[in-house]
Write a protein that holds these residues in place. Structure first.
Motif, PDB file in Angstrom:
ATOM      1  N   ARG A 139      -1.221 -40.666  25.699  1.00 30.46           N
ATOM      2  CA  ARG A 139      -0.795 -40.735  27.099  1.00 30.46           C
ATOM      3  C   ARG A 139       0.510 -41.126  27.485  1.00 30.46           C
ATOM      4  O   ARG A 139       1.328 -40.994  28.346  1.00 30.46           O
ATOM      5  CB  ARG A 139      -1.847 -41.572  28.005  1.00 30.46           C
ATOM      6  CG  ARG A 139      -3.254 -40.917  27.851  1.00 30.46           C
ATOM      7  CD  ARG A 139      -4.278 -41.706  28.598  1.00 30.46           C
ATOM      8  NE  ARG A 139      -4.036 -41.557  30.267  1.00 30.46           N
ATOM      9  CZ  ARG A 139      -3.434 -42.701  30.771  1.00 30.46           C
ATOM     10  NH1 ARG A 139      -3.008 -43.774  30.260  1.00 30.46           N
ATOM     11  NH2 ARG A 139      -3.358 -42.325  32.315  1.00 30.46           N
ATOM     12  N   MET A 140       0.978 -42.255  26.455  1.00 27.04           N
ATOM     13  CA  MET A 140       2.380 -42.917  26.545  1.00 27.04           C
ATOM     14  C   MET A 140       3.365 -41.996  26.089  1.00 27.04           C
ATOM     15  O   MET A 140       4.484 -42.426  26.448  1.00 27.04           O
ATOM     16  CB  MET A 140       2.373 -44.264  26.349  1.00 27.04           C
ATOM     17  CG  MET A 140       1.458 -45.372  26.842  1.00 27.04           C
ATOM     18  SD  MET A 140       1.978 -46.926  26.460  1.00 27.04           S
ATOM     19  CE  MET A 140       1.663 -46.941  24.697  1.00 27.04           C
ATOM     20  N   THR A 141       3.012 -40.908  25.285  1.00 27.62           N
ATOM     21  CA  THR A 141       3.972 -40.226  24.508  1.00 27.62           C
ATOM     22  C   THR A 141       4.044 -38.640  24.885  1.00 27.62           C
ATOM     23  O   THR A 141       4.405 -38.427  26.125  1.00 27.62           O
ATOM     24  CB  THR A 141       3.920 -40.445  23.148  1.00 27.62           C
ATOM     25  OG1 THR A 141       2.600 -39.963  22.775  1.00 27.62           O
ATOM     26  CG2 THR A 141       4.384 -41.706  22.617  1.00 27.62           C
ATOM     27  N   TRP A 142       3.656 -37.654  24.183  1.00 27.44           N
ATOM     28  CA  TRP A 142       3.779 -36.403  24.193  1.00 27.44           C
ATOM     29  C   TRP A 142       2.942 -35.853  25.354  1.00 27.44           C
ATOM     30  O   TRP A 142       3.111 -34.832  25.990  1.00 27.44           O
ATOM     31  CB  TRP A 142       3.435 -35.678  23.070  1.00 27.44           C
ATOM     32  CG  TRP A 142       2.263 -35.798  22.339  1.00 27.44           C
ATOM     33  CD1 TRP A 142       1.793 -36.613  21.827  1.00 27.44           C
ATOM     34  CD2 TRP A 142       1.258 -34.821  22.763  1.00 27.44           C
ATOM     35  NE1 TRP A 142       0.533 -36.334  21.101  1.00 27.44           N
ATOM     36  CE2 TRP A 142      -0.055 -35.068  21.862  1.00 27.44           C
ATOM     37  CE3 TRP A 142       0.869 -33.648  23.344  1.00 27.44           C
ATOM     38  CZ2 TRP A 142      -1.186 -34.550  21.822  1.00 27.44           C
ATOM     39  CZ3 TRP A 142      -0.164 -33.158  23.335  1.00 27.44           C
ATOM     40  CH2 TRP A 142      -1.218 -33.250  22.279  1.00 27.44           C
ATOM     41  N   ALA A 143       1.564 -36.360  25.738  1.00 28.81           N
ATOM     42  CA  ALA A 143       0.551 -35.734  26.415  1.00 28.81           C
ATOM     43  C   ALA A 143       0.911 -35.625  27.654  1.00 28.81           C
ATOM     44  O   ALA A 143       0.470 -34.660  28.564  1.00 28.81           O
ATOM     45  CB  ALA A 143      -0.702 -36.458  26.342  1.00 28.81           C
ATOM     46  N   GLN A 144       1.641 -36.464  28.339  1.00 28.08           N
ATOM     47  CA  GLN A 144       2.251 -36.527  29.610  1.00 28.08           C
ATOM     48  C   GLN A 144       3.109 -35.539  29.861  1.00 28.08           C
ATOM     49  O   GLN A 144       3.469 -35.097  31.196  1.00 28.08           O
ATOM     50  CB  GLN A 144       2.736 -37.726  29.823  1.00 28.08           C
ATOM     51  CG  GLN A 144       3.929 -38.331  29.427  1.00 28.08           C
ATOM     52  CD  GLN A 144       4.498 -39.674  29.843  1.00 28.08           C
ATOM     53  OE1 GLN A 144       5.296 -39.724  30.438  1.00 28.08           O
ATOM     54  NE2 GLN A 144       3.943 -40.538  29.129  1.00 28.08           N
ATOM     55  N   ARG A 145       3.597 -34.705  28.864  1.00 29.14           N
ATOM     56  CA  ARG A 145       4.762 -33.588  28.992  1.00 29.14           C
ATOM     57  C   ARG A 145       3.897 -32.252  29.205  1.00 29.14           C
ATOM     58  O   ARG A 145       4.630 -31.439  29.528  1.00 29.14           O
ATOM     59  CB  ARG A 145       5.575 -33.565  27.811  1.00 29.14           C
ATOM     60  CG  ARG A 145       6.427 -34.886  27.687  1.00 29.14           C
ATOM     61  CD  ARG A 145       7.519 -34.647  26.517  1.00 29.14           C
ATOM     62  NE  ARG A 145       8.251 -36.006  26.659  1.00 29.14           N
ATOM     63  CZ  ARG A 145       8.047 -36.837  25.657  1.00 29.14           C
ATOM     64  NH1 ARG A 145       7.310 -36.640  24.504  1.00 29.14           N
ATOM     65  NH2 ARG A 145       8.924 -38.170  25.413  1.00 29.14           N
ATOM     66  N   CYS A 146       2.556 -32.270  28.912  1.00 35.23           N
ATOM     67  CA  CYS A 146       1.800 -31.137  29.235  1.00 35.23           C
ATOM     68  C   CYS A 146       1.570 -30.971  30.722  1.00 35.23           C
ATOM     69  O   CYS A 146       1.402 -31.828  31.344  1.00 35.23           O
ATOM     70  CB  CYS A 146       0.598 -31.039  28.526  1.00 35.23           C
ATOM     71  SG  CYS A 146       0.684 -31.447  26.750  1.00 35.23           S
ATOM     72  N   ASP A 147       1.318 -29.587  31.280  1.00 32.89           N
ATOM     73  CA  ASP A 147       1.053 -29.527  32.669  1.00 32.89           C
ATOM     74  C   ASP A 147      -0.361 -29.960  32.945  1.00 32.89           C
ATOM     75  O   ASP A 147      -0.789 -30.342  34.248  1.00 32.89           O
ATOM     76  CB  ASP A 147       1.162 -28.046  32.974  1.00 32.89           C
ATOM     77  CG  ASP A 147       2.443 -27.601  32.824  1.00 32.89           C
ATOM     78  OD1 ASP A 147       3.638 -27.935  33.604  1.00 32.89           O
ATOM     79  OD2 ASP A 147       2.566 -26.629  31.778  1.00 32.89           O
ATOM     80  N   GLY A 148      -1.061 -30.123  31.842  1.00 31.02           N
ATOM     81  CA  GLY A 148      -2.496 -30.878  32.313  1.00 31.02           C
ATOM     82  C   GLY A 148      -3.150 -31.562  30.736  1.00 31.02           C
ATOM     83  O   GLY A 148      -2.415 -31.048  29.737  1.00 31.02           O
ATOM     84  N   TYR A 149      -3.675 -32.511  30.946  1.00 31.42           N
ATOM     85  CA  TYR A 149      -4.036 -33.170  29.679  1.00 31.42           C
ATOM     86  C   TYR A 149      -5.585 -33.695  29.756  1.00 31.42           C
ATOM     87  O   TYR A 149      -5.985 -33.968  31.091  1.00 31.42           O
ATOM     88  CB  TYR A 149      -3.386 -34.303  29.561  1.00 31.42           C
ATOM     89  CG  TYR A 149      -4.058 -35.051  28.216  1.00 31.42           C
ATOM     90  CD1 TYR A 149      -4.087 -34.697  27.082  1.00 31.42           C
ATOM     91  CD2 TYR A 149      -4.673 -36.369  28.566  1.00 31.42           C
ATOM     92  CE1 TYR A 149      -4.653 -35.361  25.762  1.00 31.42           C
ATOM     93  CE2 TYR A 149      -5.313 -37.038  27.363  1.00 31.42           C
ATOM     94  CZ  TYR A 149      -5.336 -36.662  26.296  1.00 31.42           C
ATOM     95  OH  TYR A 149      -6.068 -37.216  25.309  1.00 31.42           O
TER      96      TYR A 149
END
Length: 299
Positions: free
Chosen positions: A211-221
């Motif tokens: 959540r702190m790194t790459w996942a937040q850059r997706c449009d949905g997680y």
């Protein structure tokens, strides 16, 4: 008791069958003239021809009757299916109103550039506060909002950030130095939902790092877990068999069923992986927008 239309048609078919048998018997009783006779009984020939024609007509009538009976059966089956669907729809309408899907696109951004809700309905998290709660495999609405993380990304922080960044002898720094991140990536182009299969025990460790790194850059997680938590967001995915690594395929199967049911049209691509996965989302967007992929997806 009067006969139904289907019973009447069935009886007519049976009567035609009896008439067909009688005509067959009559036709067999007509003597067949010998070829070597110079004079043939004209009356017998006419009778035989008439019998054959009558048999042919009865056969055609029987075939038509059977086709009509089959058509009626198909129509009745379709009518029963439509009635059942209408009944299910009426039952669904009696449930409490629930929020619609939330979609993210490049046209629906806040001033800060973060995705926002399209529409003015209540957030999906409110569905969990209603009297009736649903499992992942029976819920008529999404259990959580997949855009939660993209709209409210947590900052990257660690209790000992200096020590965390001091690891230079494990090869990671050399690998990262070779990665060029695409600078022109934009949210919603294309729309990507990322999900990781995990357990609640990892919510404060591996999932937190995602959540702190790459996942937040997706449009949905979505964290596909064994505990539902709208703030992550995570879902308690119901599946056959135990919650075990050797049974992971059943969990993945249920995950895809959930996504197909609730988010098929909300996103363009779905990225799957464990909670130890790292994705450079910007470069993934570049690849998905490449001529190669656009040509392939265009059919």
């Amino acid at each position: 008791m009067p006969l139904t239309e289907e019973q009447t048609l069935q009886r007519a078919v049976e009567d035609l069958g009896e008439q067909l048998k009688e005509l067959e018997r009559r036709r067999e009783a007509v003597p067949i003239p010998a070829v070597e006779h110079e004079h043939t009984d004209q009356a017998d020939v006419v009778a035989q021809n008439e019998a054959e024609e009558a048999v042919s007509k009865l056969r055609r009538a029987g075939d038509r009757a059977k086709e009509e009976e089959e058509e009626k059966r198909k129509k009745k089956k379709a009518d029963d299916a439509a009635a059942a669907a209408a009944k299910d729809l009426a039952a669904a309408d009696t449930k409490k109103a629930a929020p619609a899907h939330v979609t993210v696109s490049d046209q629906s951004k806040s001033e800060e550039g973060k995705p926002k809700y399209t529409g003015a309905r209540q957030p999906m998290q409110d569905a969990l506060g209603q009297e009736e709660k649903y499992d992942s495999d029976t819920s008529p609405v999404p259990l959580v909002d997949p855009t939660t993380l993209a709209r409210n990304p947590p900052p990257f922080q660690h209790d000992d950030m200096e020590q965390l960044c001091a690891h230079t002898d494990d090869g990671d720094e050399a690998v990262l130095a070779r990665v060029d991140v695409w600078p022109d990536a934009e949210r919603g182009k294309p729309r990507i939902l990322c999900f990781s299969y995990t357990l609640s025990e990892a919510h404060d460790t591996a999932v937190k790092s995602l959540r702190m790194t790459w996942a937040q850059r997706c449009d949905g997680y979505l964290a596909m877990s064994n505990l539902t938590d709208p703030s992550i967001p995570s879902i308690d995915i119901k599946h056959k068999g135990p919650e075990a690594y050797d049974n992971m395929w059943q969990k993945i199967r249920s995950i895809w069923l959930y996504l197909h049911k609730h988010h098929l049209h909300d996103f363009d691509y779905f990225v799957s992986g464990g909670d130890d996965l790292f994705v450079v989302v910007e470069n993934l967007r570049k690849y998905l927008l490449s001529e190669e992929i656009l040509t392939a997806t265009a059919g």
